[in-house]
Design an enzyme around this catalytic site. Structure first.
Site, PDB file in Angstrom:
ATOM      1  N   HIS A 119      -2.769 -11.718 -17.738  1.00  0.00           N
ATOM      2  CA  HIS A 119      -3.258 -11.390 -16.763  1.00  0.00           C
ATOM      3  C   HIS A 119      -4.260 -12.601 -16.117  1.00  0.00           C
ATOM      4  O   HIS A 119      -4.777 -13.267 -16.506  1.00  0.00           O
ATOM      5  CB  HIS A 119      -4.186 -10.073 -17.008  1.00  0.00           C
ATOM      6  CG  HIS A 119      -4.814  -9.299 -15.916  1.00  0.00           C
ATOM      7  ND1 HIS A 119      -5.910  -9.705 -15.169  1.00  0.00           N
ATOM      8  CD2 HIS A 119      -4.437  -8.143 -15.326  1.00  0.00           C
ATOM      9  CE1 HIS A 119      -6.304  -8.889 -14.472  1.00  0.00           C
ATOM     10  NE2 HIS A 119      -5.515  -7.893 -14.364  1.00  0.00           N
ATOM     11  N   ASP A 196      -7.150 -10.613 -25.556  1.00  0.00           N
ATOM     12  CA  ASP A 196      -7.350  -9.709 -24.471  1.00  0.00           C
ATOM     13  C   ASP A 196      -6.796  -8.340 -25.071  1.00  0.00           C
ATOM     14  O   ASP A 196      -5.748  -8.191 -24.934  1.00  0.00           O
ATOM     15  CB  ASP A 196      -6.639 -10.292 -23.222  1.00  0.00           C
ATOM     16  CG  ASP A 196      -6.775  -9.329 -22.162  1.00  0.00           C
ATOM     17  OD1 ASP A 196      -7.204  -8.184 -22.242  1.00  0.00           O
ATOM     18  OD2 ASP A 196      -6.399  -9.765 -21.057  1.00  0.00           O
ATOM     19  N   GLN A 199      -5.349  -3.624 -22.779  1.00  0.00           N
ATOM     20  CA  GLN A 199      -4.392  -2.575 -22.574  1.00  0.00           C
ATOM     21  C   GLN A 199      -4.151  -1.811 -24.021  1.00  0.00           C
ATOM     22  O   GLN A 199      -3.109  -0.971 -24.115  1.00  0.00           O
ATOM     23  CB  GLN A 199      -2.838  -3.132 -21.955  1.00  0.00           C
ATOM     24  CG  GLN A 199      -2.943  -3.577 -20.544  1.00  0.00           C
ATOM     25  CD  GLN A 199      -3.110  -2.590 -19.707  1.00  0.00           C
ATOM     26  OE1 GLN A 199      -3.097  -1.328 -20.210  1.00  0.00           O
ATOM     27  NE2 GLN A 199      -3.573  -2.767 -18.631  1.00  0.00           N
ATOM     28  N   LYS A 222     -10.235   1.633 -19.277  1.00  0.00           N
ATOM     29  CA  LYS A 222      -8.795   1.702 -19.594  1.00  0.00           C
ATOM     30  C   LYS A 222      -8.627   2.539 -20.962  1.00  0.00           C
ATOM     31  O   LYS A 222      -7.633   2.720 -21.662  1.00  0.00           O
ATOM     32  CB  LYS A 222      -8.124   0.282 -19.982  1.00  0.00           C
ATOM     33  CG  LYS A 222      -7.986  -0.317 -18.528  1.00  0.00           C
ATOM     34  CD  LYS A 222      -7.091  -1.635 -18.895  1.00  0.00           C
ATOM     35  CE  LYS A 222      -7.426  -2.615 -17.675  1.00  0.00           C
ATOM     36  NZ  LYS A 222      -7.007  -2.302 -16.331  1.00  0.00           N
ATOM     37  N   CYS A 360      -1.409  -8.406 -11.121  1.00  0.00           N
ATOM     38  CA  CYS A 360      -2.419  -9.779 -11.380  1.00  0.00           C
ATOM     39  C   CYS A 360      -1.721 -10.639 -12.612  1.00  0.00           C
ATOM     40  O   CYS A 360      -2.395 -11.125 -13.236  1.00  0.00           O
ATOM     41  CB  CYS A 360      -3.750  -9.295 -12.025  1.00  0.00           C
ATOM     42  SG  CYS A 360      -4.630  -8.353 -11.059  1.00  0.00           S
TER      43      CYS A 360
END
Ligand code: C6P
Length: 403
Positions: A119, A196, A199, A222, A360
Site C-alpha cells: 500500500h 503492515d 488488513q 478496519k 493505493c
C-alpha cells in the site's frame, strides 16, 4: 455469524431502494453497538484529559486509556504494554518508524526492502526516508495475476538490507503473506522487520512473538473500531533506541529553554492530547472480536473469499487478481472492458457498496497492466447470499455493456 449482523446498526438500512450489501470492508468496517456505545459512554461520563489530572474524571480517562494499551498488548501477545504506541492508524505508525527509527539507523547507501504489493502507506514513508538518508529501496517481486510473492531471490535481496517492511494481507490482491517465514529469514540476515497488519488485525489471530516481527502497524477502523485510531507495536529495545517522533506535551521528562529530556516509552512517542475516546473504542472492538473468536472470523473470511472467487470466476470475460487458493476475504477483478468506476456506480444503484480504483497500490496495478480494479471485501457479517447477489449484478452489468 449471521446473527452478528444485528450488532451493526449501519447494516440495517436500504440504499437506493435495496437492502444494503456492504462489501467495502477493506476500506473500513462497520462498527458494532458495543464500540459505538463505549465511545458514547466515555463522552457522557468519563470525558477528561489523560495523565495530567488528579480529579476523578481524569483518573477514569487515564485508567481507561492505559487499560486499552494493556488490552492491545494482550490482543497481540506483546511482552508488555510499553511496546504499544497509540497512533492515528497504520499510516502514522509506519511514518513513525520511518522517521524515528530511520533517523537513527539509516545511512547513505543502506538498503530497505519492500514488496511490489505494498500500500502507498508502506511505500511513500520509505521513499521519503530513502531520499533524506541517501538509502536505496528494493522490492520483492509479485508473480503476476496470481499475486504471490516471488521468494526465489529473497535471501539475495535480504543480504545487506537494514529493514524489511511488508504487508500481511494485500488490500489489492487478497494474498496472505507468510509473515513468520519472512521475519525468520529477515532476522537471519540481520534486518529489522515491520509488518503492515492493516488488513489482518481484525480478521485473524495475531501474535507478534510468534510472528517474530520487530514492528507491527494496524488501524482500529478496519477492525470494527473507530477511525483516527491505531497503534504501533515495537520491540522495547528498538523503541528505547529511537528518537522521539513529534515534540510537545506528554512526551517529555523535563523541559528547559536550553534543552529537554524525554519520557520513557511508550509516552516518548505520544506527543499532545491523544485520541482518548478512540482508545476506549479500540478496546471495545478488541473485546468484541475476541468475544466471537478471531479464529472463527478468519474461517468465515476465508470461506467467503473462496466462495466469491469461485462465483465471480464463472462470469465470462472477468479477470480475477490474486491467488485462487488460500486468499483472504476480498476479491479484486476487472470486468471485461467495463471501467471499475462504472461497476461501482451501477452496483451502488442496487445497494451494493464496492470500491474501484488502484486501492493505493498504483505501482502494483501498473505492473499488472491495469489502471484500476473493482474490489469486494468481506467481514464477519457478510453472507454467501450477498455474494450471490453481487455475482448476479456483475453479470447484468457485463451484459449491459456488451450490447
Ligand atoms: N487501505 C483500502 O481501501 P490507514 O489509512 O492508515 O488506516 O491504512 C492504510 C493502509 C495500510 N496498509 C494497507 C495494507 C491498507 O490496506 C491500508 C488502507 C484502504 O484498501 C484505504 S486505501
Amino acid at each position: 455469524m449471521e446473527a452478528r449482523r444485528l450488532d451493526f446498526p449501519a447494516l440495517d438500512q436500504d440504499v437506493n431502494g435495496n437492502r444494503l450489501v456492504y462489501l467495502d470492508n477493506a476500506a473500513t468496517t462497520q462498527k458494532p453497538r458495543a464500540v459505538i456505545g463505549e465511545i458514547r459512554r466515555f463522552y457522557e461520563r468519563d470525558n477528561s484529559n489523560v495523565h495530567r489530572g488528579v480529579h476523578e474524571l481524569s483518573n477514569r480517562a487515564t485508567l481507561g486509556y492505559e487499560g486499552a494499551r494493556k488490552r492491545a498488548a494482550e490482543f497481540l501477545n506483546a511482552t508488555s504494554a510499553e511496546e504499544i504506541i497509540f497512533t492515528r492508524g497504520t499510516t502514522e505508525s509506519i511514518n513513525l518508524v520511518a522517521s524515528a527509527w530511520g533517523a537513527r539507523h539509516l545511512r547513505r547507501g543502506d538498503r530497505i526492502l519492500l514488496t511490489e504489493m505494498e500500500h502507498h502507506s508502506n511505500l511513500i514513508p520509505w521513499q521519503l526516508l530513502a531520499a533524506r538518508a541517501g538509502a536505496r529501496l528494493d522490492f520483492v517481486p509479485v508473480t503476476g495475476d496470481e499475486g504471490l510473492l516471488d521468494l526465489g531471490r529473497i535471501d539475495e535481496l535480504l543480504d545487506g538490507t537494514r529493514l524489511f517492511a511488508f504487508t500481511h494481507i494485500s488490500n489489492a490482491l487478497g494474498t496472505v503473506n507468510p509473515v513468520g517465514e519472512l521475519c525468520r529469514r529477515a532476522k537471519a540476515a540481520g534486518a529489522v522487520t515491520l509488518v503492515d497488519a492493516a488488513q489482518s488485525a481484525g480478521h485473524a489471530p495475531l501474535n507478534v512473538r510468534e510472528i517474530g516481527c520487530d514492528f507491527l502497524a494496524l488501524s482500529a477502523h478496519k477492525m470494527a473500531g473507530p477511525t483516527g485510531m491505531g497503534l504501533l507495536y515495537g520491540r522495547r529495545e528498538l523503541l528505547e533506541a529511537m528518537d522521539p517522533y513529534q515534540g510537545g506535551g506528554e512526551m517529555i521528562s523535563s523541559v528547559d529553554f536550553g534543552g529537554s529530556t524525554w519520557a520513557a516509552v511508550p509516552h516518548k512517542f505520544e506527543a499532545g492530547t491523544p485520541d482518548i475516546s478512540g482508545a476506549f473504542g479500540l478496546r471495545a472492538a478488541m473485546d468484541y472480536l475476541d468475544g466471537i473468536g478471531r479464529d472463527r472470523i478468519l474461517e468465515h473470511d476465508r470461506a467467503l473469499g473462496a466462495y466469491a472467487y469461485a462465483r465471480l470466476a464463472e462470469i465470462p470475460g472477468i479477470r480475477l487478481l490474486g491467488p485462487a487458493e488460500g486468499r483472504a476475504g476480498l476479491v479484486s477483478f476487472v470486468l471485461g472492458d467495463v471501467h471499475a468506476h462504472d461497476v461501482v456506480m451501477l452496483a451502488d444503484r442496487v445497494g451494493i457498496a464496492l470500491r474501484g480504483g488502484h486501492h493505493c497500490t498504483q505501482p502494483l496495478h501498473r505492473k499488472l497492466g491495469v489502471e484500476s480494479t473493482t474490489r469486494a471485501s468481506f467481514y464477519l457479517y457478510n453472507t454467501a447470499e450477498e455474494i450471490d447477489r453481487l455475482a448476479d449484478v456483475l453479470r447484468e452489468i457485463k451484459r449491459y455493456f456488451s450490447r
